[in-house]
Scaffold this active site. Structure first.
Site, PDB file in Angstrom:
ATOM      1  N   ALA A 160       0.826  -1.201   0.000  1.00  0.00           N
ATOM      2  CA  ALA A 160       0.000   0.000   0.000  1.00  0.00           C
ATOM      3  C   ALA A 160       0.867   1.260   0.000  1.00  0.00           C
ATOM      4  O   ALA A 160       0.587   2.219  -0.730  1.00  0.00           O
ATOM      5  CB  ALA A 160      -0.932  -0.002   1.211  1.00  0.00           C
TER       6      ALA A 160
ATOM      7  N   ASP B 238       2.495   1.571  -3.446  1.00  0.00           N
ATOM      8  CA  ASP B 238       1.514   2.068  -4.419  1.00  0.00           C
ATOM      9  C   ASP B 238       1.257   3.558  -4.221  1.00  0.00           C
ATOM     10  O   ASP B 238       1.083   4.309  -5.193  1.00  0.00           O
ATOM     11  CB  ASP B 238       0.202   1.287  -4.293  1.00  0.00           C
ATOM     12  CG  ASP B 238       0.332  -0.160  -4.768  1.00  0.00           C
ATOM     13  OD1 ASP B 238       1.231  -0.423  -5.580  1.00  0.00           O
ATOM     14  OD2 ASP B 238      -0.462  -1.003  -4.319  1.00  0.00           O
TER      15      ASP B 238
ATOM     16  N   LYS C 283      -4.624 -12.670  -8.391  1.00  0.00           N
ATOM     17  CA  LYS C 283      -3.268 -12.149  -8.587  1.00  0.00           C
ATOM     18  C   LYS C 283      -2.367 -12.833  -7.561  1.00  0.00           C
ATOM     19  O   LYS C 283      -2.414 -12.519  -6.372  1.00  0.00           O
ATOM     20  CB  LYS C 283      -3.240 -10.634  -8.407  1.00  0.00           C
ATOM     21  CG  LYS C 283      -1.879 -10.002  -8.666  1.00  0.00           C
ATOM     22  CD  LYS C 283      -1.961  -8.485  -8.549  1.00  0.00           C
ATOM     23  CE  LYS C 283      -0.606  -7.840  -8.834  1.00  0.00           C
ATOM     24  NZ  LYS C 283       0.418  -8.219  -7.866  1.00  0.00           N
TER      25      LYS C 283
ATOM     26  N   GLU D 183       3.601 -17.468 -12.339  1.00  0.00           N
ATOM     27  CA  GLU D 183       4.089 -17.084 -11.018  1.00  0.00           C
ATOM     28  C   GLU D 183       4.549 -18.315 -10.241  1.00  0.00           C
ATOM     29  O   GLU D 183       3.815 -19.315 -10.150  1.00  0.00           O
ATOM     30  CB  GLU D 183       2.967 -16.388 -10.249  1.00  0.00           C
ATOM     31  CG  GLU D 183       3.442 -15.408  -9.223  1.00  0.00           C
ATOM     32  CD  GLU D 183       3.793 -14.052  -9.818  1.00  0.00           C
ATOM     33  OE1 GLU D 183       4.235 -13.184  -9.036  1.00  0.00           O
ATOM     34  OE2 GLU D 183       3.638 -13.853 -11.031  1.00  0.00           O
TER      35      GLU D 183
ATOM     36  N   LYS E  67      -8.519  -8.781 -17.539  1.00  0.00           N
ATOM     37  CA  LYS E  67      -7.931  -8.618 -18.874  1.00  0.00           C
ATOM     38  C   LYS E  67      -9.025  -8.671 -19.940  1.00  0.00           C
ATOM     39  O   LYS E  67      -9.988  -9.437 -19.806  1.00  0.00           O
ATOM     40  CB  LYS E  67      -6.911  -9.739 -19.157  1.00  0.00           C
ATOM     41  CG  LYS E  67      -5.736  -9.785 -18.200  1.00  0.00           C
ATOM     42  CD  LYS E  67      -4.840 -10.984 -18.481  1.00  0.00           C
ATOM     43  CE  LYS E  67      -3.698 -11.078 -17.469  1.00  0.00           C
ATOM     44  NZ  LYS E  67      -2.886 -12.292 -17.677  1.00  0.00           N
TER      45      LYS E  67
ATOM     46  N   LYS F 127      -6.347  -4.403  -6.533  1.00  0.00           N
ATOM     47  CA  LYS F 127      -5.669  -4.805  -5.301  1.00  0.00           C
ATOM     48  C   LYS F 127      -6.655  -4.912  -4.135  1.00  0.00           C
ATOM     49  O   LYS F 127      -7.625  -4.155  -4.042  1.00  0.00           O
ATOM     50  CB  LYS F 127      -4.576  -3.790  -4.953  1.00  0.00           C
ATOM     51  CG  LYS F 127      -3.537  -3.589  -6.049  1.00  0.00           C
ATOM     52  CD  LYS F 127      -2.687  -4.819  -6.269  1.00  0.00           C
ATOM     53  CE  LYS F 127      -1.638  -4.968  -5.186  1.00  0.00           C
ATOM     54  NZ  LYS F 127      -0.581  -3.965  -5.245  1.00  0.00           N
TER      55      LYS F 127
ATOM     56  N   CYS G  32      22.942  10.362  21.490  1.00  0.00           N
ATOM     57  CA  CYS G  32      24.384  10.136  21.420  1.00  0.00           C
ATOM     58  C   CYS G  32      25.079  10.835  22.591  1.00  0.00           C
ATOM     59  O   CYS G  32      24.488  11.677  23.273  1.00  0.00           O
ATOM     60  CB  CYS G  32      24.954  10.649  20.090  1.00  0.00           C
ATOM     61  SG  CYS G  32      24.845  12.431  19.876  1.00  0.00           S
TER      62      CYS G  32
END
Length: 704
Positions: free
Chosen positions: A45, A48, A128, A185, A302, A326, A422
């Site tokens: 996320a 993106d 996906k 994949e 597609k 997504k 420091c």
């Protein structure tokens, strides 16, 4: 820098250029970590969000788009561990949809582009898979090569490893075309992943954060026997080069043909008639997600007919005929156990939440980012609170909400420190942005004197994109930084290690725990190999703020040599207006970078560190452009729209021919190539009397 959520329309070109530079470097680094190192450090996320912001800025300021913008690229370059394979057909990525409206818009764009006038257009929808993209090449039905995606144009040759994956046939069933590149994949199922991690833990080996990392790491082993021992799976869903003797004419039919040839394909792929059916299938898959047995992060849509895919074509790095819808980020609730402050290389103090461990999306999470002090205040996060954590991938998550129960008000608000932890007890400051506003990040003003920053600077110096010294990683830097016998406090100390070791009579590095004669010899040899180094890597390694890999490359190409750059930088420090203008004229270099270079070399300690380093290291001159062309040595500015080539192509071509491409017009500009829509740059060129030519005239001038 202005707030990252400020509308691009509200930014000045200077502010936009600085943010585009920052985003480009950040996204490129995330691409490398995800695609090549299998070790991402931000959620899907967040990644993106960064890409959407970059695209919005480039759309608003097209002249500022960098030649190597990650918006025009896919993945990351292949690792040097493997031979390279050039993809005959590029492996592109998909644009993303995040809402129902995005999907409806996608379907509408397809219809408008095709001018269907109401005629039906079928789509496919499939899960996906969250794994590693792979391209398999078959000739005469036999597997001849297998390659990862890489940067989309060139991938890693993993043929030997892929031959050990049971789901990948080495010989196809009858009916295969003469040449067929099958793409899909590689992934690992949840059960197999858990069993692998259990075996790794028993063996005392590194465990994996999630199935995607496990699959990628297993496939990219140098020893195929290790790959063979890992339970890898494969889904086929696309293709690259295919000979003309393959008849299926739709996406659906080709994927079903994969099944007939012996490949596993996903049974959840369906055909849909419109956006409503696509979204309905998305909801079904989302509801099944937890029970699938493997990780998915969305649904891919597609256009089904291949002739329509051909007509739709591609835009930038993605096809017009496909999109990935997504899933929302995954969330869980836990307790905020504490807040740690981490000090980065630039002195930035970043808060990290310590959480009571909780499982989010199959990964046990115990830390989360809190970004900065403003974010803690916005959330009103207090130690002991119940918090909602979110992840959309396999990386460190973020706290998105605090549950304001009755006990919340009884807890003390978190007090962000104003002093660095420091030993110097240096104050923290918020630097001003380009608009004069107070920045969000608190930084230690100690610079190299701050031990936290010095150690981080050393880690950066030896990192892969900088000096990349084999055998000198984070653990070794931590050892040398604290070691009393062979201390490394600054880069030059690395190059004196061998001399100091040889001069020591009583204590030898090879006798230290974790070292030995062989490893020490290899380390010294690796250090010696880096006594000469490319100028752009040298500049990047210095750790100058706002000088990332791309900016270092631009500076190296522009100045050509270390002495020329150093002289220019010191003249800028001295207030030389001509030197500042010369640096400002370099393409993609603006006030932010110039101020950072000046601040770096204005500091005596930094100059001393560099001077001591130069005693041991020789930066090589940048690659020389051509000098025998009609435009060699000429400074060129491109403005307006180009019709024969993209702006990036034009700039790259000019640089190859020896021209210097600048982002702004000045008295030192020789040629302005003006296309339709040219504005202020064209006016400035006319004012200064600079030669102005059209794109057609430019192409004639460089012809041959």
């Amino acid at each position: 820098m202005p707030p990252a959520d400020l509308s691009p329309d509200a930014l000045s070109p200077l502010e936009a250029a600085a943010e585009i530079a920052r985003l480009s470097d950040e996204i490129r680094e995330h691409d490398r970590r995800y695609y090549r190192d299998d070790a991402p450090t931000v959620s899907d996320a967040e990644y993106d969000r960064l890409r959407r912001r970059l695209l919005a800025l480039e759309a608003r300021f097209p002249d500022l788009r960098r030649p190597d913008s990650p918006s025009q690229k896919v993945g990351a370059g292949p690792s040097e561990k493997f031979d390279k394979v050039t993809h005959r057909v590029p492996m592109l990525s998909l644009d993303n949809a995040f809402s129902d409206a995005d999907v409806t818009d996608f379907v509408g764009r397809v219809h408008r582009f095709l001018a269907t006038h109401g005629e039906a257009v079928a789509f496919t929808a499939e899960p996906k898979i969250d794994g590693l993209s792979l391209s398999l090449r078959y000739e005469a039905g036999r597997l001849v090569s297998a390659a990862t995606r890489g940067d989309g144009a060139e991938g890693e040759n993993v043929t030997a490893n892929v031959r050990t994956v049971a789901d990948v046939p080495t010989v196809l069933a009858d009916g295969a075309p003469e040449v067929l590149e099958v793409r899909g994949e590689v992934y690992m199922g949840h059960t197999d992943f858990a069993a692998l991690n259990a075996r790794q833990e028993v063996a005392g080996e590194k465990t994996f954060a999630n199935p995607r990392n496990a699959a990628a790491g297993s496939l990219r082993q140098l020893d195929p026997r290790i790959t063979a021992s890992r339970p890898l799976r494969f889904f086929a869903y696309a293709w690259g080069e295919v000979s003309e003797d393959w008849s299926p004419t739709t996406q659906w039919d080709r994927v079903q043909a994969f099944r007939a040839l012996g490949f596993p394909v996903n049974d959840l792929m369906v055909r849909c008639a419109d956006a409503e059916e696509l979204l309905a299938h998305y909801r079904r898959i989302e509801a099944m997600r937890a029970s699938l047995g493997y990780d998915i992060d969305g649904v891919v849509y597609k256009v089904d007919r291949l002739d329509l895919q051909q007509r739709l074509g591609f835009v930038s790095r993605s096809p017009r005929w496909a999109i990935a819808h997504k899933f929302p980020a995954e969330r869980a609730t836990t307790i905020l156990d504490g807040i740690d402050i981490q000090v980065g290389r630039t002195g930035a103090h970043t808060p990290v939440a310590r959480l009571v461990p909780v499982t989010v999306g199959g990964v046990v999470v115990s830390n989360a980012t809190l970004h900065n002090a403003d974010e803690i205040a916005r959330l009103d996060a207090r130690i002991g609170d119940t918090v909602v954590v979110q992840r959309a991938g396999d990386v460190i998550p973020q706290i998105v909400e605090v549950v304001k129960d009755a006990a919340h008000e009884t807890r003390e608000p978190f007090a962000f420190p104003h002093i660095c932890r420091c030993d110097l007890a240096t104050p923290l400051v918020r630097e001003e942005t380009a608009t004069g506003e107070e920045g969000r990040i608190r930084r230690c003003t100690g610079e190299f004197a701050c031990p936290y920053q010095r150690q981080e600077h050393l880690r950066h110096f030896v990192s892969r994109r900088a000096f990349d010294i084999e055998g000198l990683g984070e653990k070794q830097i931590e050892f040398f930084f604290t070691d009393q016998d062979f201390p490394v406090r600054e880069p030059a100390d690395i190059f004196t290690l061998a001399t100091r070791n040889a001069a020591s009579r009583l204590k030898k590095l090879e006798n230290k725990e974790g070292f030995g004669a062989t490893s020490v010899a290899k380390l010294f040899a690796a250090v010696d190999e880096r006594r000469t180094i490319g100028l752009e890597r040298f500049l990047f390694a210095l750790g100058i703020r706002n000088v990332g890999e791309t900016t270092a490359r631009q500076l190296a190409r522009a100045y050509g040599s270390w002495s020329a750059f150093h002289d220019g930088a010191m003249r800028v420090v001295d207030g030389d207006a001509a030197a500042r203008e010369e640096m400002d004229a370099i393409d993609q270099i603006g006030e932010t970078v110039i101020d950072s270079v000046a601040a770096y070399f204005r500091e005596p300690h930094n100059r001393a560190v560099v001077d001591r380093l130069i005693e041991h290291v020789t930066p090589l001159d940048a690659e020389k452009p051509k000098t025998d062309t009609r435009v060699a040595g000429r400074t060129v500015v491109f403005t307006g729209s180009l019709e024969k080539m993209t702006r990036d192509e034009a700039k790259a071509m000019a640089e190859r021919l020896g021209a210097k491409v600048a982002g702004s017009v000045s008295a030192k500009t020789h040629i302005v190539v003006a296309g339709p829509g040219a504005g202020s740059k064209l006016a400035k060129a006319r004012e200064l009397g600079v030669e102005i030519i059209s794109e057609e005239e430019w192409l004639k001038r460089i012809d041959g």
